[in-house]
Write an enzyme that holds these catalytic residues in place. Structure first.
Site, PDB file in Angstrom:
ATOM      1  CB  ALA A 296      31.529  60.254  70.339  1.00  0.00           C
ATOM      2  CE1 TYR A 431      38.589  57.767  73.498  1.00  0.00           C
ATOM      3  CE2 TYR A 431      38.645  55.394  73.269  1.00  0.00           C
ATOM      4  CZ  TYR A 431      38.495  56.511  74.047  1.00  0.00           C
ATOM      5  OH  TYR A 431      38.241  56.359  75.378  1.00  0.00           O
ATOM      6  CD  GLU A 432      34.476  58.419  69.687  1.00  0.00           C
ATOM      7  OE1 GLU A 432      34.020  58.780  68.587  1.00  0.00           O
ATOM      8  OE2 GLU A 432      34.226  57.302  70.184  1.00  0.00           O
ATOM      9  N   GLY A 433      38.178  61.229  66.834  1.00  0.00           N
ATOM     10  CA  GLY A 433      38.811  62.371  66.149  1.00  0.00           C
ATOM     11  C   GLY A 433      40.034  62.836  66.912  1.00  0.00           C
ATOM     12  CD  GLN A 438      37.844  66.620  68.055  1.00  0.00           C
ATOM     13  OE1 GLN A 438      36.942  67.458  68.062  1.00  0.00           O
ATOM     14  NE2 GLN A 438      37.629  65.354  67.748  1.00  0.00           N
TER      15      GLN A 438
END
Lengths: 582, 582
Positions: A296, A431-433, A438
């Site tokens: 992702a 989204y996705e972190g 990150q």
């Protein structure tokens, strides 16, 4: 919105990544060469421009509608989905044994980029099918694989990921959805999830939800989370559809962007009749998520590239048409003749190009890793992934702002269509972190955890490559600045980033500036890399290479200095932070 | 949306600007001291929080509606306008002889900031009334002044500025609206204008349009533009309303943000029955516009400050409430405890604070200039205005992105309300002169035109002030970096910015980076200035001053390095620019 695949870049960068990652030596990839890639890209480009792009504005304007527990997608969505699935695009990089085409990731990457540029909201289901299938392949029982994978790979059903709950977002350990073991080995699922992309829609007959939940005696926190597959309609042993599985959509979000992609709230087991099957081991749910997460994050970084490209194309098109002001001779000119407009266009173009190159290299490196299980390559991918995800999406937001700026007042008017890019892009850093997550992953898990080993190898490589440009007149300033920035970073590793004396809070406060510096250095590295690669090639496209040189020189002057500035911030980790009283 | 005026900042910075600009020595300002300012701000704060802020979300959600040539403003708009006008807020800084309160700009500045934070879309008419009145005072005939100013100052009528045409945006010289002289000294107006803020609405009985047009024998380009006052309903000699003046709204824009502010297309003279009166001299229309432009740029920069403040307040509020993740002791914590969230909040807070200080100083300096006609002060205001306009609005866009980021997924959902800040902010770098145009004005008209004289004085002042912090432990690093950056800029003046050898195109390509460096330096300067000022004051608020110190140290570490990076770009003016073929 108009979109033409940047075919020349794609061809060039795909061939380069293939060769540089040594994919020609991978037996499993025999036949999957750049020639095949070109043929696939050509077909994909037609589909992207012809079918998906024209629906991008429709999806934004109409949005999805929620009616009596169902979600109605925008006009044209259903037909486009049908065509997309029937053309085999969903299973492009999924196993042939389940009906996919089994293409390597390095070919899927440019194809996915096209979908994401052409219609990001529409194609959100694609990364879910890809990532979800990989989870099922890696962790699910044979029975689940046989019943689900063929339907997902062909697009007959879609996948939804049900992770977030109102009190458990970035912190999944806090989630509360219950999974009660039943005598037959299944689980009764009960809970409320939010922010589920394509959690409910009218495109397919069934939707397989991958749901994170807890069994009654699971440990607290993230060590007690398990993964379940929970279909909207129950699936019999022969794969046929059974009864409604008590999976209810309770609403969709009214969002800033991505209007065409339904973001659903789902209630599982309102009537205590929602059945799920365990995927993988009990309490190992987050481990399965890591598979999806890497997939992702790569896809999400690619969204940044794709939106940057879309915006660049629109901005150039408009800047060539729009007449305003005059040149030194007093003639009315298109605004692309104005140096400051050109600056904005080149900022978009150079960073999008460099990030595209980075993303393609990562994809090819994953293909190489799958074949060789080379630890160094694996660590490189692990190091680059959070940088690519966070930096490409942060920059996409900046670039989307620049597109609107190039359009001036027209950009603020919704009918022009470019404001949509700005609105769509805004979620990609979340989204996705989030970018912060990150950056923490990068600094603590990818750099400090291995005492900077993987990073040092990367920095050495960047430095060596820059050195080869030291005597190239047009590039020597950039080569020098790159080496200086790398050297500053090396000394910061000892004094700060790897130091045991630096407290984690202060380091966390400069993790995003650190990631930003890495992102810019990676772009400079990729630009140098393309230039170096061309010297080894016999076929030259002189005009194209002239442009790459100009982009590189531009990047060195306009963007590289920001890396040094970010490192100057890293050096002052924690300044002012604990003294301020909110 | 919730909003509380940042009263402490405002009090402090107003008093400081008053004293530092020597307004206590200006006879004309006797009685208009900070004590009065505080009383006015207190009232304004109540109105902003109580009446305007609650309508901000309503305006965004409902927007304006266009029906049969009329514009219907959102629910509550009409009543709020009535209250606003009756409370005397429109004429706050307008002459007493026309019914205003005649307050100086330094007091109007914080009050305007409150309106802009509380409800930017609503209050767009305010800067038009202010700027429009100043134009009429400076250029219009006695008769026009008598008929119009009392109505405008009291808010009985509003003003609209009709400048832009589809082919004449930033480049007003290209406009085509016709003005045909009539025997009675009036002009028949005929043409189409777009992007007219509050060009049509249901708040007042009449609207006075200030329209730029051309007489038949006017010279081409910007030297042939004249300004006309064109009411929606004709105005008799006694000020009473006459016939409809053939001024028709043909539509309103569907915009990314500012939904509550009608952006109109207007057709003048469809039936050849639109009559205007000349304001000022023939062909001198753009000169009158300059009066408005300075007013508008100051107001627009203040919009940046106001949106930054609004976003900061929302982000802090949410970050204190929202629990996610845990601290080193494993306890669940509010996200404000996470260092990276704190970093984002302090970026917003420090820059908003510094830009507020800058804006208040400029306003006070204008008051001082009006009294003394001091050329040095005038040049300083002229130098700072484009920096303030462009930098404050660019940063407001970045900050609005950070607010959404702090909210995470919730920020992307429209109901939360913070996405509105991002959407509203997006136009501020475009209208009243884009960032590129401000940067060109700064570099060519404000720096090169006087051979860097005004800039050099400013840089000297910055450098001297930084030097006084050289031995302050907490500030010495920032003092050193500030001086180093100033010195780099000084040498760039000789080598590039003032050099006759640098071609204008290359310079234009780095005008925005130059402006960015100036913006950051101005913020550092203002932060130092506040700290220095407090040392001269007997009344200390220790907790508050501790926070200002923390903000200053933070700014030095997190934002100041970007100024040096921008100058590094200036040094490489033109790199790659002309080599790239679009």
């Amino acid at each position: 919105m108009n979109y033409q695949a940047p075919y020349k870049d794609m061809q060039w960068l795909v061939a380069q990544a293939y060769q540089q990652q040594g994919l020609n030596n991978v037996d499993a990839l025999e036949g999957f060469d750049p020639e095949l890639a070109n043929a696939v890209m050509e077909e994909a480009a037609k589909f992207a421009s012809g079918v998906l792009a024209p629906l991008n504005g429709v999806g934004d304007t109409q949005g999805c509608r929620f009616q009596n527990g169902t979600v109605i997608t925008p006009d044209g969505w259903k037909d486009a989905y049908q065509q997309f699935a029937e053309s085999g695009w969903i299973g492009l990089a999924l196993p042939e044994e389940y009906g996919g085409q089994g293409l390597p990731k390095y070919i899927a990457q440019p194809v996915n980029e096209m979908w994401l540029s052409a219609n990001l909201a529409f194609v959100m289901f694609q990364a879910l099918a890809q990532g979800g299938s990989e989870i099922l392949q890696a962790f699910a029982s044979e029975s689940i694989q046989q019943r689900y994978l063929p339907k997902i790979v062909t697009g007959e059903w879609t996948i939804a990921m049900a992770l977030t709950e109102p009190n458990a977002g970035s912190d999944l350990g806090a989630l509360n959805t219950k999974a009660i073991p039943q005598a037959d080995g299944t689980y009764k699922i009960k809970g409320q999830k939010i922010y589920i992309t394509y959690g409910e829609h009218d495109l397919t007959d069934n939707i397989a939800h991958l749901v994170l939940g807890r069994t009654p005696d699971a440990p607290a926190g993230s060590r007690g989370i398990s993964l379940f597959i929970v279909p909207k309609y129950q699936v019999a042993d022969d794969g046929s559809l059974g009864e409604f599985n008590d999976v209810r959509c309770t609403g969709i979000e009214h969002k800033l962007g991505l209007h065409g992609s339904p973001t659903c709230s789902i209630s599982y087991g309102d009537d205590d009749a929602c059945v799920g099957e365990l995927v993988g081991e009990l309490n190992q749910g987050l481990m399965a998520m890591f598979v999806l997460m890497n997939e992702a994050r790569l896809s999400c970084g690619l969204q940044g590239v794709a939106l940057g490209e879309l915006g660049f194309q629109r901005a150039v098109e408009y800047a060539k048409e729009r007449t305003q002001g005059s040149n030194e001779q007093g003639e009315r000119v298109a605004i692309i003749e104005h140096a400051d407009v050109k600056r904005m266009l080149l900022e978009m173009r150079s960073e999008t190009f460099a990030l595209r190159a980075l993303g393609y290299q990562i994809a090819a490196q994953i293909d190489a890793t799958e074949a060789s299980h080379d630890a160094l390559k694996k660590n490189r991918v692990a190091l680059l992934t959070p940088i690519f995800k966070a930096f490409a999406t942060e920059r996409a937001n900046v670039m989307a702002g620049q597109v609107v700026q190039v359009f001036g007042g027209m950009g603020f008017v919704e009918e022009t269509g470019v404001a949509q890019i700005l609105r769509d892009a805004r979620i990609t850093t979340i989204y996705e972190g989030t970018t912060g997550i990150q950056a923490r992953d990068l600094l603590f898990r990818k750099v400090r955890a291995d005492q900077g080993a993987a990073l040092t190898l990367l920095l050495d490589e960047m430095c060596d490559l820059a050195t080869t440009f030291a005597s190239d007149d047009a590039m020597s300033a950039m080569a020098k600045d790159t080496r200086q920035t790398v050297n500053t970073l090396r000394s910061l590793l000892n004094s700060h980033l790897l130091s045991e004396e630096c407290d984690p809070t202060s380091l966390n406060a400069v993790s995003v500036p650190f990631l930003e510096a890495m992102g810019i250095l990676c772009c400079a590295w990729q630009l140098f890399n393309v230039l170096a690669y061309t010297k080894t090639q016999s076929h030259h496209d002189d005009a194209y290479m002239q442009n790459v040189k100009a982009l590189t020189a531009f990047y060195g002057a306009y963007r590289l200095p920001a890396a040094m500035a970010a490192l100057k911030t890293v050096e002052q980790a924690g300044a002012g932070l604990s003294q301020y009283e909110f």
